[in-house]
Enzyme design. Structure first.
Site, PDB file in Angstrom:
ATOM      1  N   SER A  88       0.862  -1.196   0.000  1.00 39.49           N
ATOM      2  CA  SER A  88       0.000   0.000   0.000  1.00 39.49           C
ATOM      3  C   SER A  88       0.884   1.227   0.000  1.00 39.49           C
ATOM      4  O   SER A  88       1.992   1.208   0.547  1.00 39.49           O
ATOM      5  CB  SER A  88      -0.877   0.038   1.255  1.00 39.49           C
ATOM      6  OG  SER A  88      -1.504   1.300   1.379  1.00 39.49           O
ATOM      7  N   TYR A 139      -1.526  -0.688  10.256  1.00 34.82           N
ATOM      8  CA  TYR A 139      -1.750  -1.173   8.884  1.00 34.82           C
ATOM      9  C   TYR A 139      -0.568  -0.775   7.993  1.00 34.82           C
ATOM     10  O   TYR A 139      -0.029  -1.608   7.238  1.00 34.82           O
ATOM     11  CB  TYR A 139      -3.061  -0.580   8.350  1.00 34.82           C
ATOM     12  CG  TYR A 139      -3.301  -0.796   6.879  1.00 34.82           C
ATOM     13  CD1 TYR A 139      -3.854  -1.986   6.407  1.00 34.82           C
ATOM     14  CD2 TYR A 139      -3.001   0.201   5.941  1.00 34.82           C
ATOM     15  CE1 TYR A 139      -4.086  -2.179   5.061  1.00 34.82           C
ATOM     16  CE2 TYR A 139      -3.240   0.018   4.591  1.00 34.82           C
ATOM     17  CZ  TYR A 139      -3.776  -1.173   4.144  1.00 34.82           C
ATOM     18  OH  TYR A 139      -4.011  -1.356   2.806  1.00 34.82           O
TER      19      TYR A 139
END
Ligand code: NAP
Length: 248
Positions: A143, A157
């Protein structure tokens, strides 16, 4: 015989887009999911209706025994995996690091990091030319958060995705001479359901003006990068990461 693709978390969002494009490119596809059987079966039905071959298999990638059973099921139904897309990933509700407890950290690390390692392990055992396989390719979903850190939202995350970047580089070097390429794709903000679990379902529209291209991305735009990395067109590419972020 066509190649066999496993897409973890292939029932929705980016994974479903990868599964559809993979089937259209001729792969026999396993759509893994954790709980939403209806969504997974809907993707299978779509692929089969278009003339492709697909199965849906439930397994929690964070559970070692379930991962082993997932790969054994694919061996029986489609043949050994030659293309693995480590896509399954979760977000927890936005909060500061100061408010994160160990249970939350254990959940996100188990799915986003341990799950990717376990699936890669099972794939390598089947792909490696040193172990009688015919080679293969792995693409990990990282990501843009790995670069940005996601402060005040989900540093946990972001850190799992930083781990995925490092995993990609290390594993790529480890298996490069066994006929296996390993790469990653780093999406920016993409229209999928994941943002609802972070507590911000409209996140893409909220943030789209911060993207140089002034829009959010579509799952298929990420899937195209994944398919390229899996394909022979990327035959000399390993240990790298493609950003699909609209310039963010
Ligand atoms: P999504 O729409 O929330 O879909 C998640 C998928 O993963 C579903 O198929 C879900 O299955 C499955 N899943 C969740 N936990 C699982 C587990 N423990 N075992 C097996 N499957 C599991 O997610 P997405 O937005 O498409 O994201 C896909 C990947 O891209 C993730 O790794 C995510 O971190 C990454 N990413 C997304 C964005 C974005 O903006 N969307 C940006 C950067 C990176 P069930 O429905 O059965 O639970």
């Amino acid at each position: 015989m066509s190649d066999v693709m496993l897409v973890t978390g292939g029932s929705r969002g980016i994974g479903a887009a990868v599964a559809r494009l993979g089937a259209a490119a001729g792969y026999r596809v396993c759509i893994n999911y954790r709980g939403n059987r209806q969504a997974a079966e809907a993707v299978v039905d779509e692929i089969v209706a278009a003339g492709g071959r697909a199965i849906a298999v439930a397994a929690d990638v964070a559970e070692e025994g379930e991962v082993v059973r997932l790969f054994e099921c694919i061996d029986r139904e489609l043949g050994p995996v030659t293309a693995l897309v480590n896509n399954a990933g979760i977000l927890e509700r936005q909060c500061r690091v100061a408010d994160m407890d160990a249970a939350r950290l254990a959940r996100i690390l188990a799915v986003n990091v341990t799950g990717s390692f376990l699936c890669a392990r099972e794939a390598i055992r089947r792909m490696s030319i040193a172990q009688g396989g015919t080679g293969g390719a792995i693409v990990n979903l990282s990501s843009v958060a790995a670069r940005l850190g996601a402060p005040h939202e989900y540093v946990d995350y972001a850190a799992t995705k930083g781990a995925i970047d490092t995993f990609t580089v290390g594993l790529a070097k480890e298996v490069a001479d066994e006929g296996i390429r390993v790469n990653a794709v780093r999406p920016g903000i993409i229209y999928t359901d994941i943002h609802a679990s972070g507590g911000e379902p409209e996140r893409v529209d909220h943030l789209k003006d911060t993207v140089p291209m002034r829009r959010g991305g579509q799952a298929e735009e990420v899937a195209r990068a994944v398919l390229w990395l899996l394909s022979d067109a990327a035959s000399y590419t390993t240990g790298t990461c493609i950003d699909v972020t609209g310039g963010r």
